[in-house]
Design an enzyme around this catalytic site. Sequence first.
Site, PDB file in Angstrom:
ATOM      1  N   LYS A 107      -6.262  35.923 -49.181  1.00 38.09           N
ATOM      2  CA  LYS A 107      -5.471  35.016 -50.011  1.00 38.09           C
ATOM      3  C   LYS A 107      -5.082  35.647 -51.353  1.00 38.09           C
ATOM      4  O   LYS A 107      -4.110  35.237 -51.967  1.00 38.09           O
ATOM      5  CB  LYS A 107      -6.204  33.704 -50.199  1.00 38.09           C
ATOM      6  CG  LYS A 107      -6.321  32.957 -48.867  1.00 38.09           C
ATOM      7  CD  LYS A 107      -6.746  31.526 -48.991  1.00 38.09           C
ATOM      8  CE  LYS A 107      -6.651  30.815 -47.663  1.00 38.09           C
ATOM      9  NZ  LYS A 107      -7.664  31.254 -46.676  1.00 38.09           N
TER      10      LYS A 107
HETATM   11  C1  LIG Z   1      -7.531  30.999 -45.281  1.00 40.21           C
HETATM   12  C2  LIG Z   1      -8.221  31.965 -44.375  1.00 40.21           C
HETATM   13  C3  LIG Z   1      -7.851  32.103 -43.009  1.00 40.21           C
HETATM   14  C4  LIG Z   1      -6.790  31.239 -42.365  1.00 40.21           C
HETATM   15  O1  LIG Z   1      -5.510  31.518 -42.860  1.00 40.21           O
HETATM   16  P1  LIG Z   1      -4.287  30.498 -42.660  1.00 40.21           P
HETATM   17  O2  LIG Z   1      -3.166  31.070 -43.426  1.00 40.21           O
HETATM   18  O3  LIG Z   1      -4.773  29.185 -43.213  1.00 40.21           O
HETATM   19  O4  LIG Z   1      -4.032  30.432 -41.211  1.00 40.21           O
HETATM   20  C5  LIG Z   1      -8.511  33.051 -42.247  1.00 40.21           C
HETATM   21  N1  LIG Z   1      -9.490  33.819 -42.764  1.00 40.21           N
HETATM   22  C6  LIG Z   1      -9.879  33.715 -44.058  1.00 40.21           C
HETATM   23  C7  LIG Z   1     -10.984  34.584 -44.556  1.00 40.21           C
HETATM   24  C8  LIG Z   1      -9.263  32.787 -44.909  1.00 40.21           C
HETATM   25  O5  LIG Z   1      -9.666  32.701 -46.196  1.00 40.21           O
END
Ligand SMILES: *Cc1c(COP(=O)(O)O)cnc(C)c1O
Length: 454
Positions: A107
């Site tokens: 993120k």
């Molecule tokens: C948020 C997240 C996901 C999922 O991603 P999306 O964009 O919501 O599908 C997968 N792995 C980790 C470590 C995350 O923080």
Amino acid sequence: MKYKSTRGGVRGLSFTEAFLMGLATDGGLIVPEKIPKLDLASLKNLDYKNLAFEIFKLFIDDIPYNDLKDLVYRSYSAFDTEEITPVVKKDGVYILELFHGPTFAFKDVALQFLGNLFEYVLKNRNTYVNVLGATSGDTGSAAIYGLKGKENVNIFILHPYGKVSKTQELQMATVEDKNVYNIAIKGTFDDCQAIVKAIFNDLGFKERYHLGAVNSINWARVLAQIVYYFYAYFKTQVGELYFSVPTGNFGDIFAGYMAKIMGLPIKKLILATNSNDILYRFVNYGDYSKGEVIKTISPSMDIQVASNFERYLYYLFDGNSNMVKDLMIRFSREGKLSFDETVLRKVGKDFVSFNSLEQSTKDTIKLFYERTGYILDPHTACGVYAAWQTGYGDIVCLATAHPAKFPESIFESIGIYPDIPEAIKVLETKEKRLSVLGNSAKEVKKFMEKVLLN
Ligand SMILES: *Cc1c(COP(=O)(O)O)cnc(C)c1O
């Protein structure tokens, strides 16, 4: 480039307007009015930052290019490698490491950019915003690291008191910047989300305090995530690729779908879920029905309703806004949608999907470690598991978090703890700052008013 809503009620937005709007005012999600095709040959020798700049330029025409370039450079200087998202090959699969940002999860790739973009846009418009959000762990810390110390922005993040991992709590609570407020709610993550929703629904409060959001439906987040699909393609130098993506909100994988439409030779996207398998059921059986959220060792995918799914429906049904609107209204009323064979065949051209149940996720961590010595985090392991099920070659697996964020689950799987990076270790020596509040929107509003009127 102009932007419009998937539901047809909003169009002609500039990028900046789309970015500030977040959710479209007609309840839909914002998409570009058309999707640019990329000339792969002209991009192949660029480093990550310049590749990001070239891709952003196609979608952003209301920020001067010099400023945009500066924003991109500053955003990706917070990563611990010049490569930003390195690709490593292990045991016949490529691992695209997306965890080299300040909070060790993918993120950061989007939220570092969003933080700088917020500051830039707000300063130019001579206004400010108070970002309010709820987190079960990862998003909150990435948002705080994206926005900390930025001018014209405060950030209030609610998390369930004592219910996030130790590392996640430390990452959020040890940030010293004055514009960051950690609110620990005596309740669950769902309670935190309900409070945030209630506060946003108090339109008077929302206006008075310029509330804003950075959640995963913001178009700018999708945009930032498109870049690493291209980057991985150029790094691997394989003609046509598969990407395996651990999925919760359909955000990250939607960025891959965009990359495919833009001309990146992706054979298929492999959609990996954990036990929360609504998207797996959709791809395989046309069954998009909401279940109970199940707690797993990959908590950032413990999601039942995928907030970005509407964007995909829009393209699946060839931009038919009325259809999208009807489907979404039906889903919010009945909690389920079902799709027939014709639709499934179309979905199957771009996606395959597998769900990794808890034991499979742990077994995958163990097997992968035994074969390679490389430790997958539990989210990444869901993706590797799905990749294995396909039997395909030339797969890039997106590694969405560093294993050190989930040491207990790693220990349970392989009997040792992952190495903890220095940047996480030092947090333990720092002082924690958080305000513990009762489970009520009223208390949170009172708290915000007190600090903002001060
Ligand atoms: C948020 C997240 C996901 C999922 O991603 P999306 O964009 O919501 O599908 C997968 N792995 C980790 C470590 C995350 O923080």
